[in-house]
Write a protein that holds these residues in place. Structure first.
Motif, PDB file in Angstrom:
ATOM      1  N   MET A   1       0.757  -1.038   0.014  1.00 49.65           N
ATOM      2  CA  MET A   1      -0.092   0.038   0.144  1.00 49.65           C
ATOM      3  C   MET A   1       0.750   1.294  -0.028  1.00 49.65           C
ATOM      4  SD  MET A   1      -2.915  -1.623   0.130  1.00 49.65           S
ATOM      5  CE  MET A   1      -3.951  -0.208   0.156  1.00 49.65           C
TER       6      MET A   1
ATOM      7  N   VAL B   1      -4.188   6.152   1.857  1.00 45.18           N
ATOM      8  CA  VAL B   1      -3.442   5.051   1.058  1.00 45.18           C
ATOM      9  C   VAL B   1      -4.347   4.778  -0.372  1.00 45.18           C
ATOM     10  CG1 VAL B   1      -2.289   3.960   2.928  1.00 45.18           C
ATOM     11  CG2 VAL B   1      -4.646   3.175   2.600  1.00 45.18           C
TER      12      VAL B   1
ATOM     13  N   SER C   1      -5.940   2.182  -2.313  1.00 42.07           N
ATOM     14  CA  SER C   1      -6.354   0.854  -1.873  1.00 42.07           C
ATOM     15  C   SER C   1      -7.219   0.273  -2.819  1.00 42.07           C
ATOM     16  CB  SER C   1      -6.931   1.315  -0.550  1.00 42.07           C
ATOM     17  OG  SER C   1      -7.519  -0.294  -0.015  1.00 42.07           O
ATOM     18  N   ASN C   2      -7.756  -0.862  -2.672  1.00 49.75           N
ATOM     19  CA  ASN C   2      -8.668  -1.509  -3.703  1.00 49.75           C
ATOM     20  C   ASN C   2      -9.964  -0.798  -3.866  1.00 49.75           C
ATOM     21  OD1 ASN C   2      -9.110  -2.888  -0.784  1.00 49.75           O
ATOM     22  ND2 ASN C   2     -10.962  -3.454  -2.029  1.00 49.75           N
ATOM     23  N   VAL C   3     -10.561  -0.842  -4.988  1.00 49.61           N
ATOM     24  CA  VAL C   3     -12.085  -0.540  -5.517  1.00 49.61           C
ATOM     25  C   VAL C   3     -12.820  -0.981  -4.370  1.00 49.61           C
ATOM     26  CG1 VAL C   3     -13.724  -0.877  -7.025  1.00 49.61           C
ATOM     27  CG2 VAL C   3     -11.776   0.119  -8.020  1.00 49.61           C
TER      28      VAL C   3
ATOM     29  N   HIS D   1      -7.479   6.386   0.591  1.00 46.31           N
ATOM     30  CA  HIS D   1      -8.437   5.755   1.853  1.00 46.31           C
ATOM     31  C   HIS D   1      -7.670   6.094   3.136  1.00 46.31           C
ATOM     32  CE1 HIS D   1     -11.765   3.915  -0.439  1.00 46.31           C
ATOM     33  NE2 HIS D   1     -10.708   3.540  -1.479  1.00 46.31           N
TER      34      HIS D   1
END
Lengths: 190, 190
Positions: free
Chosen positions: A1, A55, A57-59, A131
């Protein structure tokens, strides 16, 4: 990350041209913004007025179809013509976070058309979402936007549309920080 | 966000009765586990062998209907009869995290029935999920389970079922740490 750190203070390559607190507590004023990806524990600069961390991050909501469409249309950060930027830290209410995933998705997209609205402003407005909520930060998200000065009115229009959606009734702190890239100083000719 | 810290070492109220590395790198051995919710920057104890951090965050996949059913069926942590526990740190592959939200949800529930399988073991197995990925930790999730010693076989059965799902093909590091609550020592009678 990858953690990004946004430090408001007297240093950095972005000059603050405006800070508007839309709701919740304001941030102290700052003349410049320093954006870095520091090692954990490192500080950006001497005595910044504030530091916000986030950070990539993922969707969290987008579907496969939406992700493909976004990737096809969007421009990257760092375009030479994109001399203006905005950092918009947002916090959402406990009521938002207590909703289940399908309930949040329904408000985010089926009702508020967040991704669909943003898509209309591509590729003019480039964007990176950070995020912060799991990091225990004062905001849940930090969104970074870059655009050419002539696309500022379109960017404002996009924000106005988003801020009148059902999703935004769950936003309880939002600050709109506008920035201009500090021109690189050329060394004097010898 | 409440941050939980799990420190493997020589102190704490849980005795380690087994550590099995299912895939990826192992953790150093530890005799006990200390579970705390410390102030940021604080350390649990002197020189733990390892420390894992995670936060209790919002629901990522469950629907409103699933959340209601879970809340209706589940028991709380700290039941006197639940003298056994398990801490299972898990990391998922980059391929998992690059999937869109609907693609991950489809594998998680429609294909692998993660929530539905877990539901069958309620209220015997109590659970708390901690998110670690955005914190830059070595694992993405830390799941904490508490159950009575006689429910250990059912707990093992649940894990076996989950570990053979399509979702688990995206797990590239998993350690199964089994624990027993250290009995409270009574002071000697005067």
């Amino acid at each position: 990350m990858t953690e990004y750190r946004f430090a408001g203070g007297s240093g950095g390559e972005w000059r603050v041209i405006g800070m508007t607190c839309l709701c919740g507590a304001a941030l102290p004023p700052a003349a410049k913004l320093d954006v870095t990806t520091p090692a954990p524990g490192a500080t950006n600069e001497a005595n910044p007025a504030w530091v916000l961390r986030g950070v990539v991050s993922n969707v969290r909501y987008a579907t496969g179809r939406e992700v493909s469409e976004l990737r096809r249309r969007q421009a990257g950060l760092g375009r030479p013509e994109a001399r203006h930027a905005a950092l918009i830290p947002i916090r959402k209410t406990p009521a938002w976070w207590s909703l289940a995933q399908d309930e949040r998705r329904a408000i985010f997209e089926e009702t508020s058309r967040h991704t669909a609205i943003g898509m209309e402003y591509l590729p003019a407005v480039a964007r990176r979402l950070h995020h912060s909520r799991d990091l225990g930060e004062p905001f849940d998200f930090l969104t970074w936007f870059e655009f050419a000065p002539e696309d500022s009115p379109a960017f404002d229009h996009m924000l106005t549309r988003l801020r009148t959606t059902a999703e935004w009734t769950y936003v309880d702190r939002e600050i709109d920080i506008r920035l201009e890239r500090v021109p690189v100083t050329q060394p004097p000719a010898p």
